[in-house]
Design a protein around this motif. Structure first.
Motif, PDB file in Angstrom:
ATOM      1  N   ALA A  76       0.824  -1.218   0.000  1.00  0.00           N
ATOM      2  CA  ALA A  76       0.000   0.000   0.000  1.00  0.00           C
ATOM      3  C   ALA A  76       0.852   1.260   0.000  1.00  0.00           C
ATOM      4  N   GLY A  77       1.953   1.258   0.717  1.00  0.00           N
ATOM      5  CA  GLY A  77       2.816   2.430   0.739  1.00  0.00           C
ATOM      6  C   GLY A  77       3.385   2.736  -0.627  1.00  0.00           C
ATOM      7  N   GLY A  87       0.486   9.393  -5.724  1.00  0.00           N
ATOM      8  CA  GLY A  87       0.895  10.744  -5.393  1.00  0.00           C
ATOM      9  C   GLY A  87      -0.054  11.440  -4.434  1.00  0.00           C
ATOM     10  N   PRO A  88       0.278  12.694  -4.047  1.00  0.00           N
ATOM     11  CA  PRO A  88      -0.559  13.441  -3.105  1.00  0.00           C
ATOM     12  C   PRO A  88      -1.781  14.040  -3.789  1.00  0.00           C
ATOM     13  N   ASP A  89      -2.715  14.504  -2.953  1.00  0.00           N
ATOM     14  CA  ASP A  89      -3.886  15.260  -3.419  1.00  0.00           C
ATOM     15  C   ASP A  89      -4.706  14.494  -4.456  1.00  0.00           C
ATOM     16  N   VAL A  90      -4.955  13.238  -4.147  1.00  0.00           N
ATOM     17  CA  VAL A  90      -5.732  12.374  -5.052  1.00  0.00           C
ATOM     18  C   VAL A  90      -7.208  12.423  -4.685  1.00  0.00           C
ATOM     19  N   GLU A 132      -4.951   4.938   4.272  1.00  0.00           N
ATOM     20  CA  GLU A 132      -4.017   5.156   5.373  1.00  0.00           C
ATOM     21  C   GLU A 132      -2.649   5.624   4.890  1.00  0.00           C
ATOM     22  N   HIS A 133      -2.340   5.336   3.616  1.00  0.00           N
ATOM     23  CA  HIS A 133      -1.025   5.683   3.075  1.00  0.00           C
ATOM     24  C   HIS A 133      -1.064   6.858   2.103  1.00  0.00           C
ATOM     25  N   LEU A 134      -2.248   7.290   1.675  1.00  0.00           N
ATOM     26  CA  LEU A 134      -2.328   8.394   0.726  1.00  0.00           C
ATOM     27  C   LEU A 134      -2.021   9.722   1.419  1.00  0.00           C
ATOM     28  N   ALA A 135      -1.257  10.564   0.740  1.00  0.00           N
ATOM     29  CA  ALA A 135      -0.907  11.871   1.271  1.00  0.00           C
ATOM     30  C   ALA A 135      -1.976  12.891   0.872  1.00  0.00           C
ATOM     31  N   THR A 136      -2.580  13.528   1.848  1.00  0.00           N
ATOM     32  CA  THR A 136      -3.557  14.613   1.672  1.00  0.00           C
ATOM     33  C   THR A 136      -4.601  14.319   0.595  1.00  0.00           C
ATOM     34  N   HIS A 145     -12.300   6.366  10.970  1.00  0.00           N
ATOM     35  CA  HIS A 145     -10.861   6.291  10.728  1.00  0.00           C
ATOM     36  C   HIS A 145     -10.304   7.593  10.159  1.00  0.00           C
ATOM     37  N   PHE A 146     -11.107   8.290   9.353  1.00  0.00           N
ATOM     38  CA  PHE A 146     -10.634   9.491   8.668  1.00  0.00           C
ATOM     39  C   PHE A 146     -11.656  10.616   8.848  1.00  0.00           C
TER      40      PHE A 146
END
Length: 323
Positions: A71-72, A79-82, A100-104, A128-129
């Motif tokens: 997943a990482g 990438g970020p902001d998906v 859990e691994h996605l950035a922003t 969770h989020f």
């Protein structure tokens, strides 16, 4: 709950008159067939969750193991902001492992035919989020979609299609669905899709014929649903489940068999079933890497990354626009 534009339009089934026409047309066909979306009423969805827990059903365990291992790395590729647009979100257990691994992440857009599991998955995801914007759609993902406006501009829209549902479509239908995803992801987007792989026939067939008989209950619930919703008189004890792997076609073929000659009322239509007559209810295609790359190419897509579970039973593949 951080839920935007939540207007449930329950399209789990067409209106009764149209549903009746669809069923009658399928039962007049030779061979007889019923659409696989009939599986997923409330009872069917609950039975499918039980199927995923059966020891023979390797697919869910393999995909969760894959995400646990990769997943990482997948998140780095996305990438970020998906903005994550998920087809057939169900209970979204696998989605949580990815998020859990996605950035922003900009938003999660779960698309589910049945409103009850969609609500449940949103409740779980909110726990969770709590800061994640959720923009649900209760529609058939095979139809043309109007995605909600994102709370902020995403760097990339990724259509996420976990599980092995792409295998329930024949090549023409699967290519059509992939082309539809290609349009929805935009120029800079991508598709992250689960693809079940070809493997030993005994392993595949066991997954669709569990010893506990849950898959058989799931299949025959289709007839029980028609009895409930259309007033048909299918005698469930007069039919049985059969799933076998057609190695030449590379697919599981699931049928409902008539145990004896019988007639069933479907509206005003009297349908004759001969003894051992098989009614097709589902295909489930399995792919080699070459098979799926060729299918993606017909939709103007190229496979950029492939990840496997530790036993290489299952894959997640990332697709982008071909040059």
């Amino acid at each position: 709950m951080n839920v935007q534009a939540y207007a449930v339009r329950d399209e789990q089934r067409p209106p009764d008159n149209l549903l009746l026409q669809v069923i009658q047309r399928g039962l007049r066909s030779q061979p007889k067939r019923l659409p696989s979306w009939l599986f997923y009423d409330e009872q069917g969805s609950a039975l499918f969750e039980q199927i995923c827990e059966q020891p023979e059903y390797y697919l869910t365990r393999a995909e969760i193991a894959l995400l646990g291992a990769h997943a990482g790395e997948i998140a780095k590729v996305l990438g970020p902001d998906v903005r994550l647009v998920e087809y057939g979100s169900g209970h979204a257990i696998k989605t949580r492992l990815l998020l859990e691994h996605l950035a922003t992440p900009v938003a999660w857009v779960p698309i589910e035919l049945s409103s009850a599991p969609l609500r449940l998955s949103m409740q779980r995801m909110e726990q969770h989020f709590p800061e994640l914007p959720i923009q649900p759609l209760t529609v058939d993902f095979t139809r043309s979609l109007r995605l909600p406006v994102s709370p902020r501009v995403p760097r990339r829209t990724v259509v996420y299609f976990p599980g092995s549902t792409i295998g329930n479509f024949d090549d023409r239908e699967a290519a059509q669905l992939l082309r539809k995803m290609r349009g929805e992801m935009g120029d800079n987007g991508g598709i992250l899709i689960g693809v079940d792989l070809k493997k030993d026939k005994a392993i595949i067939e066991a997954a669709y014929n569990d010893r506990a008989g849950v898959t058989a209950q799931f299949t025959l619930n289709m007839l029980a649903r028609l009895n409930r919703e259309l007033g048909c008189n299918f005698e469930l004890g007069g039919f049985c489940h059969r799933a076998h792997y057609n190695a030449m076609a590379g697919r599981i073929e699931t049928h409902i068999l008539s145990r004896h000659e019988q007639r069933v009322c479907v509206g005003r239509l009297q349908v004759l079933f001969r003894e051992d007559e098989a009614m097709l209810v589902e295909y489930s295609y399995k792919y080699s890497l070459e098979d799926f790359a060729a299918l993606a190419a017909t939709a103007g897509l190229v496979v950029q990354h492939v990840w496997f579970d530790p036993d290489q039973m299952f894959s997640l593949q990332y697709l982008a626009r071909a040059n």
